[in-house]
Design an enzyme around this catalytic site. Structure first.
Site, PDB file in Angstrom:
ATOM      1  CB  CYS A 371      -0.897   0.032   1.214  1.00 22.37           C
ATOM      2  SG  CYS A 371      -0.144   0.747   2.670  1.00 22.37           S
ATOM      3  CD  GLU A 741       1.557  -0.121  -3.259  1.00 22.98           C
ATOM      4  OE1 GLU A 741       1.208   0.929  -3.812  1.00 22.98           O
ATOM      5  OE2 GLU A 741       2.360  -0.159  -2.342  1.00 22.98           O
TER       6      GLU A 741
HETATM    7  N1  MCN Z   1       1.687  -1.879 -15.172  1.00 22.00           N
HETATM    8  C1  MCN Z   1       1.083  -1.838 -16.412  1.00 22.00           C
HETATM    9  N2  MCN Z   1       0.163  -0.849 -16.686  1.00 22.00           N
HETATM   10  C2  MCN Z   1      -0.195   0.064 -15.746  1.00 22.00           C
HETATM   11  C3  MCN Z   1       0.392   0.005 -14.466  1.00 22.00           C
HETATM   12  C4  MCN Z   1       1.348  -0.983 -14.212  1.00 22.00           C
HETATM   13  O1  MCN Z   1       1.382  -2.670 -17.247  1.00 22.00           O
HETATM   14  N3  MCN Z   1      -1.074   1.012 -16.020  1.00 22.00           N
HETATM   15  C5  MCN Z   1       2.710  -2.890 -14.854  1.00 22.00           C
HETATM   16  C6  MCN Z   1       4.054  -2.227 -14.581  1.00 22.00           C
HETATM   17  O2  MCN Z   1       4.771  -1.924 -15.711  1.00 22.00           O
HETATM   18  C7  MCN Z   1       4.718  -3.224 -13.669  1.00 22.00           C
HETATM   19  C8  MCN Z   1       3.552  -3.738 -12.840  1.00 22.00           C
HETATM   20  O3  MCN Z   1       2.391  -3.527 -13.652  1.00 22.00           O
HETATM   21  O4  MCN Z   1       5.322  -4.231 -14.413  1.00 22.00           O
HETATM   22  C9  MCN Z   1       3.375  -3.003 -11.505  1.00 22.00           C
HETATM   23  O5  MCN Z   1       3.528  -1.644 -11.754  1.00 22.00           O
HETATM   24  P1  MCN Z   1       3.272  -0.458 -10.693  1.00 22.00           P
HETATM   25  O6  MCN Z   1       1.847  -0.351 -10.395  1.00 22.00           O
HETATM   26  O7  MCN Z   1       3.984   0.734 -11.209  1.00 22.00           O
HETATM   27  O8  MCN Z   1       3.992  -0.941  -9.347  1.00 22.00           O
HETATM   28  P2  MCN Z   1       5.558  -1.083  -9.060  1.00 22.00           P
HETATM   29  O9  MCN Z   1       6.217  -1.649 -10.215  1.00 22.00           O
HETATM   30  O10 MCN Z   1       6.064   0.172  -8.475  1.00 22.00           O
HETATM   31  O11 MCN Z   1       5.523  -2.217  -7.983  1.00 22.00           O
HETATM   32  C10 MCN Z   1       5.351  -1.951  -6.637  1.00 22.00           C
HETATM   33  C11 MCN Z   1       4.120  -2.622  -6.079  1.00 22.00           C
HETATM   34  C12 MCN Z   1       4.223  -2.645  -4.611  1.00 22.00           C
HETATM   35  S1  MCN Z   1       4.524  -1.193  -3.842  1.00 22.00           S
HETATM   36  C13 MCN Z   1       4.134  -3.810  -3.910  1.00 22.00           C
HETATM   37  S2  MCN Z   1       4.169  -3.720  -2.237  1.00 22.00           S
HETATM   38  C14 MCN Z   1       4.025  -5.070  -4.577  1.00 22.00           C
HETATM   39  C15 MCN Z   1       3.455  -4.951  -5.938  1.00 22.00           C
HETATM   40  O12 MCN Z   1       4.002  -3.936  -6.628  1.00 22.00           O
HETATM   41  N4  MCN Z   1       4.997  -5.983  -4.390  1.00 22.00           N
HETATM   42  C16 MCN Z   1       5.080  -7.036  -5.262  1.00 22.00           C
HETATM   43  N5  MCN Z   1       3.321  -6.110  -6.610  1.00 22.00           N
HETATM   44  C17 MCN Z   1       4.215  -7.122  -6.393  1.00 22.00           C
HETATM   45  N6  MCN Z   1       4.293  -8.180  -7.231  1.00 22.00           N
HETATM   46  C18 MCN Z   1       5.237  -9.115  -7.039  1.00 22.00           C
HETATM   47  N7  MCN Z   1       5.301 -10.135  -7.894  1.00 22.00           N
HETATM   48  N8  MCN Z   1       6.132  -9.047  -6.013  1.00 22.00           N
HETATM   49  C19 MCN Z   1       6.080  -8.038  -5.130  1.00 22.00           C
HETATM   50  O13 MCN Z   1       6.954  -7.962  -4.136  1.00 22.00           O
HETATM   51 CU1  CUM Z   2       3.501  -0.285   0.130  1.00 23.86          CU
HETATM   52  S1  CUM Z   2       4.473  -1.929   0.190  1.00 23.86           S
HETATM   53 MO1  CUM Z   2       5.089  -1.558  -1.547  1.00 23.86          MO
HETATM   54  O1  CUM Z   2       5.105   0.115  -1.282  1.00 23.86           O
HETATM   55  O2  CUM Z   2       6.676  -1.909  -1.489  1.00 23.86           O
END
Ligand code: MCN
Ligand code: CUM
Length: 796
Positions: A371, A741
């Protein structure tokens, strides 16, 4: 006729391209921290406190030193001689690296042994004699502020009690006035319990200090390698070029791998002292008992309502249990994270939030677990409160939400707590969800079932999550502004490498960043390699958490690709012997406006950048972009769950779960669906089975997978995902919003609301998570709310 390349065929935006990283992960060829072996490497194990609160009278490590194969025993006293017994946290507090004066939670790090192998090190830990004098234990905020409570942080000069902060946001007087004018006031109190991210791979590090070059290389399981480098540089006063942080493959992070842990620090010091590489790999119980917990917050809320259902104001108070050290990773300005993102999707004129944080004798908690900084608690509270308010008004759950939504035409919208939301189609998402779940029919079935003694329930949850910290005006961690970066190098053959300041832990960045490059340049995604996690090669960035990678680093990828395209256009003009103004772009190709058949591909431009550039042009085709987003991104979702509760046992089964996610433009729809399913699975686990608590003596109950249940495919229900609502983010270069998230944030309230809905008529307003069968059964049979707050009786 257009000669543009086919975007889906080259794996561009919108392609459900298979994850490239999986070819190594599923063959067991990942390269995790524990897979790395360095010549001469030693192993470190940590001795942890069995007691939650005790004064340390003495530590006798002589027997440990005598064990053959032991190279070093580190204690707090030794750390103190190097000024390393305490370290700063990401929230301007201090945290003990190894305890000197007292232990303050069960599982706290007391000593470390470095030996030839981990088994010797573990045995030697057991040979260390620690003489503890037990102290009274505090396991919840209420005890923390009770008269005569022992001061847990007596190490801090100005700390006379256990309160960490007293914080507020919003308009107190305006909220009071709105409450005075309300027809109905709805109230709810609940506890969002501790939960633990528990990634499959635990935390660990390998520190390798090279005396000859004076360079410190650390392989570690961190979601934010540059923040770690910055912290080491600032604390140890070392220049950045002497510190290299490498995050190899990470086996899940979920927020657990954002904080700085004592194990990292001790392995670094041990390597410096011994001049050999030192590996520390945490075990499961070490991870569950001592690393960053999430939530553990008590929420009190009141909603002022007009009889027709219009929300006039919201008042919230939170008491957060932070454990013994305030080590949340969150933007510095906000003491309780983005809790004040609550109710952002609803048009509420005024609101007020007060928040208190308390020290207790528990492992440091409050980190984000899937989150964006407490948004999970905010959205849970919001949707539980919405349900209670609709019930108090006798209104339909869906109608009550719809009438209070921010309307499509009202964006940009300023929330009562000051956020600016910029886009969304909330009512449409709700309608898609209601239709998919068969809302009207289900309500009928529910009535009929009730007449026959069967308890069916339906729970609605909506969420809008502020994703993508920063913008740098408002978001910083320890003063370091939150933005991100991408570097793109196009080689002469047209193949490319992109590096970002983010660090994926399983989210698929190696796949999706290449898709953004393909979208911007027409270079096939398979020709683009993605690299993250090495501070010697990656551009500076704030790492991956708060689903900020797509909103910030992903935006930087698009921006750097556009810089490359601008230079390639000049190369194209040179190759086509026309002026730049006469050049047009279609995906993968520049052509002459007046003669569309005359064109050059992006690959031909790349070759020219190294072999045939115009006079005066700098050779090469590479660039870097730093991206400071103008705002957060605001994805929206509706989650609807139907359940059947067994009145005899309190066991509840999910009949159906529908998820409607609007995260703007989807880069890779398959990866997005994977993220949603993963998040819903965690939401289900939190609401249904995951239970980690503390007894009255501060013993952690649930620090193993026999008690703290991870859902498998067996118990996880099926999910029906809907992607038909797409509201592009107005300020993101490709219109994407974060998604990582959302489902974990919005999901839990849907499950809980469904169970509470099944119990309607019993007077039960709340059962605290997890909704274990015995709690549900107690609520049904005793017809009262069931709290989950510790302490449980010590004889439990
Ligand atoms: N994506 C997409 N189109 C969008 C948004 C995202 O195709 N409009 C894709 C992105 O390119 C990326 C994935 O989805 O490959 C997740 O993107 P994003 O929402 O930007 O999140 P982050 O990459 O910053 O990932 C962080 C988020 C967090 S904070 C946690 S906690 C969490 C999560 O991701 N931890 C994970 N998902 C997880 N998934 C796996 N497998 N392992 C974790 O530890
Ligand atoms: Cu909020 S847990 Mo993720 O932010 O790595």
């Amino acid at each position: 006729m257009s000669q543009a390349v086919d975007e889906i065929k080259i794996g561009g935006l919108g392609a459900s391209r298979k994850r490239v990283e999986d070819s190594r992960f599923i063959r067991g060829k990942g390269n995790y921290t524990d897979d790395i072996t360095l010549p001469g490497m030693l192993h470190m194990e940590i001795l942890r406190s069995p007691l939650a609160h005790a004064r340390i009278k003495s530590i006798d490590a002589s027997k440990a030193w005598d064990i053959p194969g032991v190279h070093l025993v580190l204690t707090g006293e030794m750390m103190a001689t190097r000024n390393l017994a305490w370290m700063p946290t990401l929230s301007y507090d201090t945290q003990a690296v190894l305890a000197t004066d007292k232990v303050r939670f069960q599982g706290q790090e007391v000593a470390c042994v470095i030996a030839d192998d981990p088994y010797i090190a573990k045995d030697a830990c057991e040979a260390i004699d620690v003489d503890y004098e037990p102290l009274p234990v505090i396991v919840n905020p209420e005890q923390a502020v009770a008269d005569g409570a022992p001061v847990i942080r007596d190490d801090k000069e100005n700390q006379a009690d256990n309160v960490i902060y007293d914080w507020e946001v919003g308009d107190g007087a305006g909220t009071d006035a709105a409450f005075a004018a309300a027809d109905v006031i709805s109230k709810l109190r609940l506890h969002y319990p501790r939960s633990h991210p528990s990634p499959i791979e635990c935390c660990g590090s390998i520190a390798d200090f090279n005396r000859a070059t004076e360079k410190l290389t650390v392989y570690m399981t961190t979601q934010a390698p540059h923040i770690i480098r910055a912290a080491v540089a600032l604390v140890a006063e070392l220049p950045e070029h002497m510190i290299r942080i490498i995050s190899p493959d990470i086996g899940g992070g979920f927020g657990n791998k954002v904080p700085v842990y004592p194990g990292y620090v001790c392995s670094i010091l041990a390597s410096i002292l011994l001049e050999r590489p030192v590996k520390w790999i945490e075990d499961k119980s070490g991870n569950l008992i001592s690393t960053g917990f999430a939530r553990d917050v008590y929420l009190d809320g009141e909603m002022a309502l007009r009889q027709d259902g219009k929300i006039l104001a919201v008042r919230m108070h939170t008491d957060a249990d932070h454990g013994a050290f305030f080590s949340d990773a969150q933007p510095s300005k906000f003491k309780i994270g983005l809790m004040h993102s609550a109710f952002a999707a609803y048009d509420i004129p005024v609101a007020h939030l007060t928040a208190r944080g308390m020290y207790t004798n528990k492992a440091p908690g409050g980190v984000a677990y899937r989150c964006s900084f407490r948004v999970t608690e905010a959205m849970f509270f919001q949707e539980r409160m919405m349900q209670a308010a609709a019930d108090d008004l006798g209104m339909d759950q869906a109608a009550f939400r719809r009438m209070n939504f921010v309307r499509d035409e009202d964006f940009p919208h300023r929330t009562p707590f000051g956020f600016l939301t910029d886009s969304g189609q909330y009512a449409k998402c709700l309608d898609v969800g209601l239709k998919a779940v068969g809302y009207v029919d289900f309500r009928k079935q529910q009535e009929e079932a009730r007449a026959r003694g069967r308890l069916l329930g339906l729970g609605i949850s909506t969420m809008t999550e502020p994703l993508g910290a920063g913008n740098s005006r408002e978001y910083d961690i320890l003063g370091i502004k939150m933005f991100d970066s991408a570097e793109l190098k196009v080689h002469m053959t047209g193949k490319a490498i992109v590096r970002t300041g983010a660090r994926g832990q399983g989210q698929g960045h190696e796949t999706t960043w290449a898709q953004i490059v393909a979208h911007e340049l027409g270079i096939p995604a398979e020709d683009v390699v993605v690299e993250e996690g090495d501070t010697d090669t990656a551009p500076f960035g704030m790492g991956t958490y708060a689903s900020r990678s797509t909103p910030v680093a992903g935006a930087a990828v698009a921006m750097v690709a556009r810089k490359i395209r601008a230079k390639a256009r000049r190369l194209a003009a040179h190759l086509l012997e026309v002026s730049e103004e006469d050049i047009e772009w279609e995906l993968g190709r520049f052509y002459v406006r007046s003669a569309p058949d005359r064109g050059v591909t992006i690959q031909e431009c790349a070759m020219a950048a190294y072999s045939n550039m115009p006079d005066g042009m700098e050779p090469g085709l590479e660039n870097t972009a730093y991206y400071d987003p103008p705002n957060l991104t605001w994805p929206f979702a509706v989650y609807i769950v139907t359940v059947e509760v067994d009145p005899e046992t309190g066991v509840w089964d999910v009949l159906n779960m529908v998820a409607v996610d609007d995260c703007g433009v989807r880069i890779n729809p398959m990866i997005v669906e994977g993220q949603i399913m993963g998040g819903l699975t965690e939401a289900y686990a939190m609401s249904n089975m995951q239970f980690i608590t503390f007894d009255a003596d501060g013993n952690c109950v649930g620090a193993n997978y026999m008690d703290y249940l991870l859902p498998t495919a067996w118990e996880t229900p099926g999910f029906e995902l809907h992607s038909e609502v797409v509201t592009p983010c107005p300020h993101h270069p490709i219109g994407a919003k974060g998604i990582g998230e959302c489902a974990a944030v919005g999901g839990p309230a849907a499950f809980v609301n469904a169970v509470i809905d099944a119990l309607s008529g019993t007077g039960v307003r709340n059962i605290d998570m997890p909704l274990l069968p015995d709690r549900v059964w107690e609520a049904i049979t005793q017809r009262h709310d069931v709290s989950g707050a510790p302490p449980v009786r010590s004889d439990d």
